[in-house]
Design a protein around this motif. Structure first.
Motif, PDB file in Angstrom:
ATOM      1  N   UNK A  93      -0.921   0.456   0.396  1.00  0.00           N
ATOM      2  CA  UNK A  93      -1.073   1.965   0.772  1.00  0.00           C
ATOM      3  C   UNK A  93      -0.286   2.531   1.935  1.00  0.00           C
TER       4      UNK A  93
ATOM      5  N   UNK B  75      -6.794  11.867   1.170  1.00  0.00           N
ATOM      6  CA  UNK B  75      -7.579  10.666   1.631  1.00  0.00           C
ATOM      7  C   UNK B  75      -8.749  10.301   0.881  1.00  0.00           C
TER       8      UNK B  75
ATOM      9  N   UNK C 127      -8.688   4.362  -4.935  1.00  0.00           N
ATOM     10  CA  UNK C 127      -8.232   3.093  -4.561  1.00  0.00           C
ATOM     11  C   UNK C 127      -9.061   2.097  -4.229  1.00  0.00           C
ATOM     12  N   UNK C 128     -10.405   2.679  -3.354  1.00  0.00           N
ATOM     13  CA  UNK C 128     -11.492   1.847  -3.037  1.00  0.00           C
ATOM     14  C   UNK C 128     -12.199   1.214  -4.150  1.00  0.00           C
TER      15      UNK C 128
ATOM     16  N   UNK D 120      -8.884  -4.909  -2.435  1.00  0.00           N
ATOM     17  CA  UNK D 120      -7.747  -4.490  -1.638  1.00  0.00           C
ATOM     18  C   UNK D 120      -6.738  -5.361  -1.329  1.00  0.00           C
ATOM     19  N   UNK D 121      -6.876  -6.738  -1.802  1.00  0.00           N
ATOM     20  CA  UNK D 121      -5.743  -7.665  -1.626  1.00  0.00           C
ATOM     21  C   UNK D 121      -4.387  -7.026  -2.559  1.00  0.00           C
TER      22      UNK D 121
ATOM     23  N   UNK E 170       0.798   5.744   4.201  1.00  0.00           N
ATOM     24  CA  UNK E 170       0.522   7.108   4.575  1.00  0.00           C
ATOM     25  C   UNK E 170       1.880   7.577   5.438  1.00  0.00           C
TER      26      UNK E 170
ATOM     27  N   UNK F 223      -7.846   7.938  -1.725  1.00  0.00           N
ATOM     28  CA  UNK F 223      -7.907   6.575  -1.495  1.00  0.00           C
ATOM     29  C   UNK F 223      -9.216   5.892  -1.169  1.00  0.00           C
TER      30      UNK F 223
END
Lengths: 279, 279
Positions: free
Chosen positions: B96, B79, B86-87, B91-92, B98, B82
């Motif tokens: 992701x 987490x 990833x942040x 985000x487009x 889980x 991410x």
């Protein structure tokens, strides 16, 4: 008491779009650099509240979820909001959907069918880049449905949104308002810059030719579907920095109002500590 | 010439997990504060390359897509990656997933079925928080399938990943390595902090009891499925700042190697400029 941005930007009927200044900075006291600095601070608070929201959903403690609906003409900045505002929070808690031309399968169903399946889950912040409103915007302008059907849809949208908010959903609907001149400038910038050619599509100019029709369709949609449970906000979007600050603030105001708390443990904390100590 | 982090962290058989130091900072020269500063810089480069990757996919110019697979014991930081890695990007362009306990519907299909549908689209960076590897990890430890079936799966995974990389996919597989003591400390921290109680589940301790079995299952999976087209990286994850820096760097190395360029316009730019000028 100072008005919230929610109150300042909420649309009330009748909606006369040309009377709104796209370069207004309603509710913001400062310049571009101040807004960008503030956005970083807002981002920290947003990120903290979003984690609580996510915790509540993940643990099953709360049905609360948030949906940001972004609508606006080409170049109004829907993608920019996703990058600069949604990008402020943990992507794990985001559910972003970009709605395109409906597929043949989607067209076989009621217009709300494809939207329903993309609603955020408890704890998530959903973002719709275009939405069910396209069905009363391009739907009206391009006559993709009969006038009676378009008319029916306003009510169907209001009912649909009411069901969403009644079941723990919060809606943040943002119309990103730009003028025809703002769009001309931005489209020209895309054509002038080879790193932005991919963002341009000749179809964008075909839509631009129908500018006035779209403005009428937007005004109608805002009038008919700005409700107490799900108001429409008109976000002046001629200045990108204000637009980003405003949408972040609208979202933050909603999250603050939720008065979120961390979910309680549904297990015996002391017993688990003892178990862990022994292994 | 200095080795890439990809080379430094790639796993080679035989894999003896206890011989790896979870607090190593392989390939990084500096302290925590340096890594955090570097991560911000890496983030800018990542964000720029990701936009090019996204442009290539969105415009139909390139089938390239990237999938980051995160595996590791509870509290190893899937987490956290991410949120903090990833942040860093728009985000487009993220997809992701889980993976949880399979649903009854998923169990009716081959184990790769649910994974297939969550692969990133061209231009996207996918992130799997747990993955198809669970089916040779918990699958083996909890005997959820016959030994012959588990054995079959290693080959099936390699074939599946080969098909992905042959069709424009890039895999970045990261095993977040922590020790049993690291986990004890982190689980205790969750139990001690009411704002983290939601992250804890008594089932986590049941899994912890099987620590050695999981380590064996991981070692086997890493040995059997670290291939030339899709190597496994062992990311020392006892220090969170190093773990974040390392995964960001592994991803960045892959994006740099793609030598991405902006897609060419598939329309007549000058003609569109003229059209726009007249409207």
């Amino acid at each position: 008491m100072a008005k919230t941005l929610d109150e300042l930007l909420t649309v009330t009927a009748p909606v006369d779009l040309p009377s709104y200044d796209s370069r207004a900075t309603t509710g913001f006291d400062g310049k571009k650099a101040d807004a960008e600095k503030q956005l970083t601070q807002l981002g920290e608070e947003l990120s903290n509240l979003q984690e609580k929201l996510f915790a509540g959903g993940r643990s099953g403690a709360s049905p609360t979820r948030v949906l940001v609906v972004l609508q606006g003409m080409d170049t109004s900045g829907k993608g920019g909001i996703i990058r600069h505002v949604a990008g402020l929070v943990d992507p794990q808690g985001l559910a972003i959907t970009s709605f395109k031309k409906p597929t043949p399968e989607e067209l076989e169903h009621d217009f709300l069918w494809r939207v329903e399946s993309r609603l955020p889950q408890p704890g998530e912040i959903g973002v719709f880049d275009r939405s069910h409103y396209e069905d009363v915007l391009i739907g009206r302008v391009r006559q993709l449905a009969t006038p009676a059907e378009i008319e029916r849809r306003y009510g169907a949208i209001n009912d649909f949104e009411k069901a969403f908010t009644d079941s723990g959903g919060i809606l943040v609907k943002c119309f990103l308002h730009i003028t025809k001149d703002d769009q001309k400038e931005r489209l020209a910038a895309r054509l002038d810059d080879p790193t932005k050619h991919w963002k341009f599509n000749p179809g964008d100019l075909d839509e631009r030719m129908l500018w006035d029709d779209y403005q009428r369709a937007y005004a109608l949609a805002l009038e008919r579907c700005s409700t107490d449970h799900a108001p429409w906000h008109l976000v002046p979007s001629g200045r990108k920095w204000y637009r980003n600050w405003a949408v972040a603030t609208l979202l933050l105001e909603q999250l603050r109002a939720l008065d979120l708390s961390w979910p309680q443990a549904d297990y015996d904390v002391e017993a688990e500590k003892t178990r862990l100590a022994g292994m």
